[in-house]
Design an enzyme around this catalytic site. Structure first.
Site, PDB file in Angstrom:
ATOM      1  N   SER A 112       0.842  -1.192   0.000  1.00  0.00           N
ATOM      2  CA  SER A 112       0.000   0.000   0.000  1.00  0.00           C
ATOM      3  C   SER A 112       0.885   1.253   0.000  1.00  0.00           C
ATOM      4  CB  SER A 112      -0.965  -0.054   1.188  1.00  0.00           C
ATOM      5  OG  SER A 112      -1.991   0.876   1.052  1.00  0.00           O
ATOM      6  N   ASP A 238      -9.605  -5.335  -4.806  1.00  0.00           N
ATOM      7  CA  ASP A 238      -9.143  -4.329  -3.841  1.00  0.00           C
ATOM      8  C   ASP A 238     -10.023  -3.083  -3.952  1.00  0.00           C
ATOM      9  OD1 ASP A 238      -7.783  -2.383  -2.368  1.00  0.00           O
ATOM     10  OD2 ASP A 238      -5.809  -3.138  -2.940  1.00  0.00           O
ATOM     11  N   HIS A 266      -7.671  -5.521  -0.011  1.00  0.00           N
ATOM     12  CA  HIS A 266      -6.578  -4.674   0.463  1.00  0.00           C
ATOM     13  C   HIS A 266      -6.058  -5.201   1.799  1.00  0.00           C
ATOM     14  CE1 HIS A 266      -4.260  -1.038  -0.264  1.00  0.00           C
ATOM     15  NE2 HIS A 266      -4.245  -0.854   1.041  1.00  0.00           N
TER      16      HIS A 266
END
Length: 294
Positions: A112, A238, A266
């Site tokens: 991320s 995601d 995610h």
């Protein structure tokens, strides 16, 4: 090894290592507001079993690393590219941690925001990055990797005030942004939330990190100059960083591999760990075929 503190550029970075001290160095960079313990110990041990010396650390403004100052203005970050600090500063933290550990260069994997930091490290300090793995991340381009409306609202929700509220918030969050193709392990998530809160939660710091993300310009033109062997991993489902962000990252980096994982959102579900460990190992092996270890 127990957690340690390194002085890096005037701030303290809390870090921990797994595996043989003589193993291949692998630096793990975590995401927004997330401490290093979000790289699960079992995941780190799996990488250590592949011959890596695994290093995980708390970014500035997370966990037990230094808490900085400055109020983040997200509108100003988005419109004027201005923030209390930048992703480049966070990448410099990572390079400084390698210096503190006496490591000239390392394999680097980021998730991320950590993927954005890892990309920036490869752009600005290419000699420090042996291989790059960017997980559930994006290029910073404003037309790719966009969150769903519900996921974006989570980033702007008022922070919880108590430990119990934080635990419930994290459970709700990962029910929404986690992997619909895999079982949701609520007990594991509650344990992670409790340990995260106890290590230190800094809402103002998370906003400063978010401002750094929003202030950064599209990295795609700079990623096209990266020659580091690279792997891009992204969940097909995601909702926080749309898979278009991963696809754009893989297109931008010359020769990058792309692994789109069905059912993954995610997060890093336990069932996907072997696939990611194998991918990190494969791209590290490829890098060392090009530039053998001394």
């Amino acid at each position: 090894m127990a957690e340690q503190i390194a002085e890096v550029g005037g701030i303290e970075l809390c870090h921990e290592t797994f595996g043989d001290a003589g193993g291949r160095p692998l630096l793990l960079v975590m995401g927004l507001g997330a401490p290093m313990i979000w790289w699960d110990e079992e995941f780190c041990a799996s990488l250590a079993a592949q011959g890596f010396r695994v290093i995980r650390f708390d970014n500035r403004d997370a966990g037990r690393s230094s808490r900085l100052r400055g109020r983040a203005n997200l509108a100003q970050a988005y419109l004027l590219h201005s923030a209390p600090y930048s992703l480049a500063d966070m990448a410099a933290d990572a390079a400084g941690l390698l210096d503190a550990l006496g490591i000239p260069a390392a394999h680097v994997a980021g998730a991320s925001m950590g993927g954005m930091i890892a990309q920036t490290l490869a752009i600005r300090h290419p000699e420090r990055v042996l291989s790059l793995t960017s997980i559930m991340s994006s290029t910073g381009g404003r037309l790719v990797g966009r969150p769903s409306g519900r996921a974006m609202s989570l980033l702007l929700t008022a922070p919880p005030r108590s430990r119990a509220e934080y635990v419930e918030m994290l459970v709700r969050t990962f029910r929404l942004i986690g992997s619909p193709g895999y079982p949701f392990d609520e007990a594991r998530m509650r344990d992670r939330a409790e340990r995260t809160f106890d290590r230190g939660v800094h809402p103002g710091g998370t906003l400063r990190q978010l401002a750094a993300i929003m202030a950064d310009r599209d990295r795609a033109p700079r990623l096209r100059k990266v020659r580091t062997p690279a792997l891009v991993v992204h969940g097909a489902r995601d909702p926080l960083v749309h898979v278009s962000g991963g696809r754009a990252t893989a297109r931008a980096i010359p020769g990058a591999d792309l692994d789109v994982v069905p059912g993954m959102g995610h997060d890093l579900p336990r069932e996907v760990w072997p696939r990611i460990v194998n991918g990190i190992t494969r791209i590290a092996d490829r890098a060392e075929e090009v530039t053998p270890r001394a």
